[in-house]
Design a protein around this motif. Sequence first.
Motif, PDB file in Angstrom:
ATOM      1  N   GLY A 178       0.809  -1.211   0.000  1.00 58.95           N
ATOM      2  CA  GLY A 178       0.000   0.000   0.000  1.00 58.95           C
ATOM      3  C   GLY A 178       0.839   1.256   0.000  1.00 58.95           C
ATOM      4  O   GLY A 178       1.765   1.424  -0.791  1.00 58.95           O
ATOM      5  N   MET A 179       0.530   2.183   0.915  1.00 61.41           N
ATOM      6  CA  MET A 179       1.200   3.476   0.928  1.00 61.41           C
ATOM      7  C   MET A 179       2.671   3.388   1.336  1.00 61.41           C
ATOM      8  O   MET A 179       3.429   4.339   1.158  1.00 61.41           O
ATOM      9  N   LEU A 180       3.095   2.233   1.870  1.00 66.19           N
ATOM     10  CA  LEU A 180       4.505   2.061   2.214  1.00 66.19           C
ATOM     11  C   LEU A 180       5.349   1.577   1.027  1.00 66.19           C
ATOM     12  O   LEU A 180       6.564   1.427   1.149  1.00 66.19           O
ATOM     13  N   THR A 181       4.704   1.322  -0.121  1.00 64.80           N
ATOM     14  CA  THR A 181       5.403   0.709  -1.259  1.00 64.80           C
ATOM     15  C   THR A 181       6.636   1.506  -1.673  1.00 64.80           C
ATOM     16  O   THR A 181       7.739   0.951  -1.805  1.00 64.80           O
ATOM     17  N   GLU A 182       6.475   2.810  -1.896  1.00 68.70           N
ATOM     18  CA  GLU A 182       7.616   3.608  -2.364  1.00 68.70           C
ATOM     19  C   GLU A 182       8.757   3.584  -1.355  1.00 68.70           C
ATOM     20  O   GLU A 182       9.926   3.464  -1.738  1.00 68.70           O
ATOM     21  N   LYS A 183       8.434   3.710  -0.084  1.00 72.22           N
ATOM     22  CA  LYS A 183       9.473   3.703   0.949  1.00 72.22           C
ATOM     23  C   LYS A 183      10.218   2.373   0.977  1.00 72.22           C
ATOM     24  O   LYS A 183      11.448   2.331   1.072  1.00 72.22           O
ATOM     25  N   ILE A 184       9.475   1.262   0.875  1.00 68.36           N
ATOM     26  CA  ILE A 184      10.117  -0.055   0.910  1.00 68.36           C
ATOM     27  C   ILE A 184      10.924  -0.299  -0.360  1.00 68.36           C
ATOM     28  O   ILE A 184      12.024  -0.870  -0.313  1.00 68.36           O
ATOM     29  N   LEU A 185      10.416   0.172  -1.501  1.00 73.58           N
ATOM     30  CA  LEU A 185      11.160   0.007  -2.752  1.00 73.58           C
ATOM     31  C   LEU A 185      12.516   0.703  -2.688  1.00 73.58           C
ATOM     32  O   LEU A 185      13.510   0.215  -3.255  1.00 73.58           O
ATOM     33  N   GLU A 186      12.584   1.842  -2.026  1.00 68.91           N
ATOM     34  CA  GLU A 186      13.860   2.567  -1.900  1.00 68.91           C
ATOM     35  C   GLU A 186      14.920   1.715  -1.217  1.00 68.91           C
ATOM     36  O   GLU A 186      16.117   1.831  -1.530  1.00 68.91           O
ATOM     37  N   ASP A 187      14.501   0.876  -0.292  1.00 70.26           N
ATOM     38  CA  ASP A 187      15.457   0.012   0.414  1.00 70.26           C
ATOM     39  C   ASP A 187      15.618  -1.341  -0.272  1.00 70.26           C
ATOM     40  O   ASP A 187      16.677  -1.962  -0.173  1.00 70.26           O
ATOM     41  N   TYR A 188      14.570  -1.791  -0.963  1.00 68.62           N
ATOM     42  CA  TYR A 188      14.551  -3.136  -1.550  1.00 68.62           C
ATOM     43  C   TYR A 188      15.339  -3.203  -2.868  1.00 68.62           C
ATOM     44  O   TYR A 188      16.221  -4.058  -3.040  1.00 68.62           O
ATOM     45  N   LEU A 189      15.024  -2.301  -3.787  1.00 66.25           N
ATOM     46  CA  LEU A 189      15.577  -2.417  -5.135  1.00 66.25           C
ATOM     47  C   LEU A 189      17.102  -2.334  -5.202  1.00 66.25           C
ATOM     48  O   LEU A 189      17.724  -3.040  -6.014  1.00 66.25           O
TER      49      LEU A 189
ATOM     50  N   ILE B 144      -6.496   4.482  -9.215  1.00 69.39           N
ATOM     51  CA  ILE B 144      -6.832   3.686  -8.039  1.00 69.39           C
ATOM     52  C   ILE B 144      -5.710   3.796  -7.014  1.00 69.39           C
ATOM     53  O   ILE B 144      -4.601   4.230  -7.321  1.00 69.39           O
ATOM     54  N   TYR B 145      -6.033   3.376  -5.813  1.00 69.94           N
ATOM     55  CA  TYR B 145      -5.069   3.414  -4.703  1.00 69.94           C
ATOM     56  C   TYR B 145      -3.972   2.375  -4.930  1.00 69.94           C
ATOM     57  O   TYR B 145      -4.235   1.278  -5.412  1.00 69.94           O
ATOM     58  N   GLY B 146      -2.743   2.708  -4.576  1.00 65.55           N
ATOM     59  CA  GLY B 146      -1.654   1.744  -4.666  1.00 65.55           C
ATOM     60  C   GLY B 146      -0.838   1.867  -5.932  1.00 65.55           C
ATOM     61  O   GLY B 146      -0.383   0.861  -6.481  1.00 65.55           O
ATOM     62  N   CYS B 147      -0.642   3.093  -6.432  1.00 63.28           N
ATOM     63  CA  CYS B 147       0.128   3.311  -7.664  1.00 63.28           C
ATOM     64  C   CYS B 147       1.336   4.219  -7.389  1.00 63.28           C
ATOM     65  O   CYS B 147       1.290   5.077  -6.516  1.00 63.28           O
ATOM     66  N   ILE B 148       2.398   4.011  -8.171  1.00 65.94           N
ATOM     67  CA  ILE B 148       3.590   4.840  -8.066  1.00 65.94           C
ATOM     68  C   ILE B 148       4.034   5.237  -9.468  1.00 65.94           C
ATOM     69  O   ILE B 148       3.549   4.692 -10.468  1.00 65.94           O
ATOM     70  N   SER B 149       4.948   6.166  -9.544  1.00 66.52           N
ATOM     71  CA  SER B 149       5.504   6.572 -10.833  1.00 66.52           C
ATOM     72  C   SER B 149       6.460   5.493 -11.353  1.00 66.52           C
ATOM     73  O   SER B 149       7.243   4.918 -10.591  1.00 66.52           O
ATOM     74  N   SER B 150       6.403   5.236 -12.642  1.00 62.44           N
ATOM     75  CA  SER B 150       7.310   4.250 -13.241  1.00 62.44           C
ATOM     76  C   SER B 150       8.774   4.682 -13.139  1.00 62.44           C
ATOM     77  O   SER B 150       9.685   3.849 -13.204  1.00 62.44           O
ATOM     78  N   GLU B 151       9.003   5.982 -12.960  1.00 63.15           N
ATOM     79  CA  GLU B 151      10.380   6.475 -12.840  1.00 63.15           C
ATOM     80  C   GLU B 151      11.089   5.864 -11.639  1.00 63.15           C
ATOM     81  O   GLU B 151      12.320   5.789 -11.614  1.00 63.15           O
TER      82      GLU B 151
END
Length: 410
Positions: A143-154, A177-184
């Motif tokens: 959910g809303m933590l996706t971008e934050k977790i991706l910063e550490d995961y990728l 819809i809820y749960g989307c991020i920029s492809s960048e």
Amino acid sequence: MKFAHLADVHLGYRQYGSEDRALDFAQAFKKAVEFSISQKVDFILIAGDLFHKKSEMDPITLAQATTVLEKTNVPVIVVEGNHDSTYFRERFTWMDYLTIQGHLINLKPSFHDGKPVLDEWDGRGGSYIDVGDARIYGLKYYGMLTEKILEDYLPLVEKGDFTIFMSHFGIEGYMNIYGCISSERLYGYRDSINYVALGHIHRKYVEDDFIFNPGSLESCDISEYSFEKGIFVVEYDGELSYRHDGTFHKPRVFRILEMEFRSYSQLRDELLKRKGGPGEVVHIKLKTSTNIDRDKVEKIARETLDPLVLRIEVDYSRGVFQALDVSLKDVKGLEKNVIAGILRGFGYEDIAEEVLRLKELFLAGKLDDVDDFVESIVGARIKDAERELKEEENAGDAEDEEEWRWWEGR
């Protein structure tokens, strides 16, 4: 190397309360897996939302999944979507159960001090697995933590001969819809990732032969009836090639009929002209300036169209509403209940109070207050989610070990 990529199966979805619709979703999944195997794939990816309900599992839905999966002769690798993931503190999912039974490989990271840890699959858990020349990394829905977790995961993803990153979130710009991020957020990792396998948005899209989303197999909402349905079949032999294929399954037809209502005989004639086949999901939108008998309209529509599901929406003119002189003591309470119902229907948490407050601010033209209010909401939600994630982590290893030992001892 050859693999299939599907997502958003939604097994167990009794759409409109119809058992036939639940069977449609089950048949779509069965045919998708059988088709994948017929294409001689090395593995199958399911990028979230295998099931429609995260906790209220019924025996028929579980049997539908098990019957299909136990006949596969290749690894089926999955991540949990928002419909699969449990609520915080409920650590064991139905995807975990099917993993223990040997039917799935459910990839998700562990966490240490709030940071993701990428462990190799050990037969019961892990965030990545090697299958032939492919290395597949998995991240469930956050959910809303996706971008934050991706910063550490990728940054932890290691490049292999062919590296796949699979998760369940949307890319902005395809559906609101809820749960989307920029492809960048993903393009900076093209040196380490060859293929991004996503789910969550129910329509097919491909970005730059890098980000892939196959869409759903059936229409989960009437707004999706025109979307292309199917799965990706992907090959890699030094060069990437793929196709989106939906020939294995014919989705249930949704028909939207919009018309002016003048008389019941005119309605019957109009429906006969626009009749499709039997067993369709039919949504009739009538515009009228006079009061009508909904039961009579429904009777005419059922006799004329023979639908599986019939939905009727009547759009009266403003004059009729005024003439009815409807008095509502709690208009705001009614509006809140309607908004909450819509949010639940799309898988959102209940934020009806916040939606109503934003509406009031917009109507009052207080745009600065809108910015402050949105910032306060997002900040509070992120803090709550981070706290719950930390509590989930701390609940941790002992509980996992106990659950695994119980299941392994069965």
